[in-house]
Each structure stands twice: as structure tokens, then as C-alpha cells.
Design a protein around this motif. Structure first.
Motif, mmCIF file in Angstrom:
data_model
loop_
_atom_site.group_PDB
_atom_site.id
_atom_site.type_symbol
_atom_site.label_atom_id
_atom_site.label_comp_id
_atom_site.label_asym_id
_atom_site.label_seq_id
_atom_site.Cartn_x
_atom_site.Cartn_y
_atom_site.Cartn_z
ATOM 1 N N UNK A 118 -3.871 -5.189 -2.306
ATOM 2 C CA UNK A 118 -3.464 -3.944 -2.977
ATOM 3 C C UNK A 118 -2.950 -4.260 -4.378
ATOM 4 N N UNK A 119 -2.251 -5.386 -4.525
ATOM 5 C CA UNK A 119 -1.751 -5.817 -5.836
ATOM 6 C C UNK A 119 -2.931 -6.085 -6.773
ATOM 7 N N UNK A 120 -3.945 -6.779 -6.266
ATOM 8 C CA UNK A 120 -5.135 -7.057 -7.080
ATOM 9 C C UNK A 120 -5.860 -5.760 -7.446
ATOM 10 N N UNK A 121 -5.896 -4.821 -6.529
ATOM 11 C CA UNK A 121 -6.553 -3.545 -6.811
ATOM 12 C C UNK A 121 -5.844 -2.813 -7.956
ATOM 13 N N UNK A 122 -4.528 -2.831 -7.945
ATOM 14 C CA UNK A 122 -3.776 -2.212 -9.053
ATOM 15 C C UNK A 122 -4.126 -2.880 -10.377
ATOM 16 N N UNK A 123 -4.127 -4.212 -10.376
ATOM 17 C CA UNK A 123 -4.458 -4.936 -11.609
ATOM 18 C C UNK A 123 -5.857 -4.576 -12.088
ATOM 19 N N UNK A 146 -3.310 -14.309 -3.917
ATOM 20 C CA UNK A 146 -1.916 -14.205 -4.360
ATOM 21 C C UNK A 146 -1.684 -14.909 -5.678
ATOM 22 N N UNK A 147 -2.194 -16.116 -5.806
ATOM 23 C CA UNK A 147 -1.992 -16.916 -7.017
ATOM 24 C C UNK A 147 -2.598 -16.211 -8.230
ATOM 25 N N UNK A 196 5.205 -1.657 -14.719
ATOM 26 C CA UNK A 196 4.048 -2.056 -13.924
ATOM 27 C C UNK A 196 4.319 -3.399 -13.232
ATOM 28 N N UNK A 197 4.973 -4.316 -13.924
ATOM 29 C CA UNK A 197 5.306 -5.611 -13.316
ATOM 30 C C UNK A 197 6.225 -5.419 -12.101
ATOM 31 N N UNK A 198 7.219 -4.542 -12.242
ATOM 32 C CA UNK A 198 8.128 -4.278 -11.122
ATOM 33 C C UNK A 198 7.361 -3.656 -9.955
ATOM 34 N N UNK A 199 6.421 -2.770 -10.250
ATOM 35 C CA UNK A 199 5.647 -2.159 -9.155
ATOM 36 C C UNK A 199 4.826 -3.211 -8.415
ATOM 37 N N UNK A 200 4.383 -4.238 -9.118
ATOM 38 C CA UNK A 200 3.661 -5.335 -8.451
ATOM 39 C C UNK A 200 4.598 -6.134 -7.551
#
Length: 171
Positions: free
Chosen positions: A161-166, A133-134, A149-153
Motif C-alpha cells: 500500500x505504501x508503494x502504491x501511494x508512492x 520495504x527497502x 506525505x512522509x508522515x502518511x507513509x
């Protein structure tokens, strides 16, 4: 994040936050501007808590705020002073487990970026760069990604899943 406060509605907001020991919401502006007429905010945002404040040489109030928890806007209304108020649903807190092997590169990338820039984050123990998370939130903060993209995170509740997007955006 550092903010400079000069409009009456935001001065009122800071006063109210001080009285109630609460934070305020920060959302991406979809239509409008930060100053002037009330803007239309995105449906997701972060509660900001005031960590420090000072009066600048120009006489403006300077705030240092830190993101606290995510929210989803359910309903908005505009106060008579132009401040947009919202009813929100709080999003679940991240389960800050370790980064999975397929995302380990992101922790290494963030650590290298922090060392190169020379921020205080570079002085943190290496173990912190293994927290999923951090790492995700720090990368969302520093990578050159679009506001959308920030809002989608912010909308994503699963840290992996957030890390996968990044990771996909970095490719």
C-alpha cells in the motif's frame, strides 16, 4: 541523516542514549521550531540510532544517525530542560517481500536515480532494488514529497500500500 547538536537538551539526550545504548525519536514538527521552545511533534516517527559522532571544527557535536523502527506517539511530556519525551507504541516491522509487478517501475526508478546521483547505494547488488520495504523507504527519503506525505507513509503498515501511494504521487 546527519545532525548538528548544540542545545543542552539535545546534548543531554545524546548522553542518555550513549549510557543506555538506545536511540531517540525523530518526528515531523507540526508547530514550532527545532531550536528554542519545545515543538509539537507529529504522532508518528522513527527511532534514530547513533552510528557515528564527531566534534566539528565549529565545536558542535555532529551525529550520523540511521532510522531503525517506526512508532506511534501515545503521550508526550516536556522535561525541565525542554526536551519532548514520549510514550510510544512500536509499529510492526515491514515484511520485506519482493516488489509486486505493478510496482516494479519504482525499483527501476530508484536504481536509475541512485546511479545518476552517484551515491553508494548505486553500488548495491541489483537484487536489493526488488525488496518492497527497502525501495519504499528509500523513495520516501529521496522523492520531493511533502512532510505530510512522509508522515502518511510512516502510518502505513502494508509495504505494498505504501508503494502504491508512492506510485500515485509520481504520476
Amino acid at each position: 541523516m546527519d545532525l548538528r547538536i548544540f542545545e543542552r537538551r539535545y546534548l543531554d539526550l545524546v548522553r542518555d542514549c550513549g549510557r543506555s545504548a538506545s536511540g531517540f525519536g525523530v518526528c515531523l514538527i507540526l508547530e514550532g521550531d527545532e531550536a528554542g521552545a519545545p515543538a509539537i511533534p507529529a504522532a508518528y516517527g522513527v527511532e534514530a540510532r547513533i552510528e557515528n559522532f564527531d566534534l566539528g571544527e565549529d565545536g558542535l557535536l555532529s551525529l550520523r544517525v540511521r532510522g531503525h523502527r517506526r512508532f506511534h506517539v501515545v503521550r508526550t511530556r516536556v522535561r525541565d530542560n525542554g526536551l519532548v519525551m514520549a510514550d510510544v507504541e512500536w509499529r510492526c516491522a515491514d515484511e520485506d517481500g519482493e516488489i509486486r509487478p505493478e510496482h516494479a517501475l519504482l525499483g527501476t526508478l530508484l536504481q536509475a536515480m541512485m546511479e545518476k546521483v552517484g551515491t553508494d547505494l548505486a553500488k548495491l547488488p541489483p537484487r536489493v532494488f526488488e525488496h518492497a520495504g527497502w525501495v519504499g523507504w528509500r523513495l520516501a527519503q529521496v522523492l520531493p514529497i511533502t512532510p505530510e506525505q512522509r508522515v502518511s507513509l510512516l502510518q502505513e503498515d502494508d509495504v505494498h500500500a505504501r508503494l502504491q501511494r508512492l506510485l500515485e504521487w509520481i504520476d
